[in-house]
Design an enzyme around this catalytic site. Structure first.
Site, PDB file in Angstrom:
ATOM      1  N   PRO A   2       0.818  -1.132  -0.117  1.00 22.54           N
ATOM      2  CA  PRO A   2       0.007  -0.034   0.056  1.00 22.54           C
ATOM      3  C   PRO A   2       0.899   1.166  -0.077  1.00 22.54           C
ATOM      4  CG  PRO A   2      -0.270  -1.443   2.087  1.00 22.54           C
ATOM      5  CD  PRO A   2       0.732  -1.895   1.242  1.00 22.54           C
ATOM      6  N   GLU A   3       0.595   2.095  -1.063  1.00 26.19           N
ATOM      7  CA  GLU A   3       1.277   3.518  -0.934  1.00 26.19           C
ATOM      8  C   GLU A   3       0.303   4.619  -0.383  1.00 26.19           C
ATOM      9  OE1 GLU A   3       4.622   3.900  -1.816  1.00 26.19           O
ATOM     10  OE2 GLU A   3       5.185   2.076  -2.966  1.00 26.19           O
ATOM     11  N   HIS A  90      -5.208 -14.455   9.146  1.00 27.55           N
ATOM     12  CA  HIS A  90      -4.515 -13.119   8.929  1.00 27.55           C
ATOM     13  C   HIS A  90      -5.489 -11.838   9.594  1.00 27.55           C
ATOM     14  CE1 HIS A  90      -1.782 -15.451   6.982  1.00 27.55           C
ATOM     15  NE2 HIS A  90      -2.359 -15.656   6.123  1.00 27.55           N
ATOM     16  N   LYS A 151      23.121  18.464  -2.590  1.00 31.00           N
ATOM     17  CA  LYS A 151      23.102  17.045  -2.076  1.00 31.00           C
ATOM     18  C   LYS A 151      23.637  16.312  -3.381  1.00 31.00           C
ATOM     19  CE  LYS A 151      20.330  15.597   1.678  1.00 31.00           C
ATOM     20  NZ  LYS A 151      19.378  16.863   2.162  1.00 31.00           N
TER      21      LYS A 151
END
Ligand SMILES: [Zn+2]
Length: 271
Positions: A2-3, A90, A151
């Site tokens: 899941p994002e 689950h 960076k």
């Protein structure tokens, strides 16, 4: 996995069933998640849920006594069901409401989390160092340019760094860099302003589209059969290494960057 869009759609899907409800029970069948579910998580029992929110990929369930912090990990999902629905494999946690409904947490791989926090939640160690939300105004060119200044790390790794911006996972980092024409290995501090401007726009647009699409394909959180799946989207580069670029027809390259699959078009992503 899941994002951010899945977590946002989950938040929108479960929220109407939880807000203003009194919690009557917290049943933990298997508390061996990424971190053990703490005994103190029971503090939510007797409380009324004031709000359900998302911060980064955390779902926050607010009460006057504290906040439950839920993370879906690699394979977690949440559903709203009648409390009489027998648990299946689950189904590790049920949060039971006075309405007779439960919020059921299922997580086959158990990398998810179910925690409790009494502090103002921003002070929690998991949340205190997080960068801005990608869809908020705080994620803008000025912020990104400042965060990337000097960076030397690859731009893709910086985009996936939660201190710089939260919730841009591997799929969305690949897609946003393609859309902005930026090579994923470019030193972050060397990406020019024009491209960074585009990158901010693309990150927001790609995530917003995914949430919109997820809202239509993932809307059923109250179905006892199966569970809400993660939504498939139209992707330009992610998972397409060796296939042709949707923009120019050139073969897409695939490399590993920070151990994550990175796919790009060497002709379209030159900056
Ligand atoms: Zn191309």
């Amino acid at each position: 996995m899941p994002e951010l869009p899945e977590v946002e759609v989950t938040c929108q899907g479960v929220s109407p069933h939880l807000v203003d409800q009194q919690v009557t029970k917290l049943i933990v069948r298997n508390g061996s998640l990424r971190w053990p579910v703490p005994e103190i998580a029971q503090q939510i029992v007797g409380q009324t849920i004031r709000n359900v929110r998302r911060r980064a990929k955390y779902l926050l369930i607010d009460t006057d006594a504290g906040t439950t912090i839920v993370h879906l990990g690699m394979s977690g999902s949440l559903r709203i069901l009648p409390k009489t629905t027998p648990p299946e494999k689950h189904d590790h946690i049920d949060l039971e409401m006075a309405s007779g409904k439960i919020l059921r947490f299922n997580d086959p791989r158990r990398f998810g989390a179910w925690l409790w926090c009494e502090l103002p939640e921003q002070a929690h160690p998991l949340l205190s160092k997080l960068g801005p939300e990608p869809l908020s105004n705080a994620f803008n060119l000025e912020h990104l340019a400042q965060a990337l200044k000097g960076k030397k790390k690859a731009i893709k790794l910086c985009l996936m760094d939660n201190h710089i911006v939260v919730g841009v996972g591997n799929i969305y980092a690949n897609e946003a860099l393609f859309a902005a024409g930026i090579h994923p290995q470019t030193e972050a501090g060397k990406v020019d302003t024009e491209r960074l401007t585009l990158l901010v726009v693309e990150v927001k647009q790609i995530l917003a589209n995914a949430i919109k699409q997820g809202g239509t394909t993932l809307k059923d959180f109250t179905n006892a059969e199966g569970k809400p799946g993660y939504f498939a989207q139209k992707l330009h580069v992610y998972g397409r290494g060796g296939e042709t670029c949707t923009q120019c027809g050139h073969l897409l390259s695939e490399i590993k960057l920070g151990q994550r699959a990175t796919v790009f078009c060497s002709l379209c992503q030159t900056k």
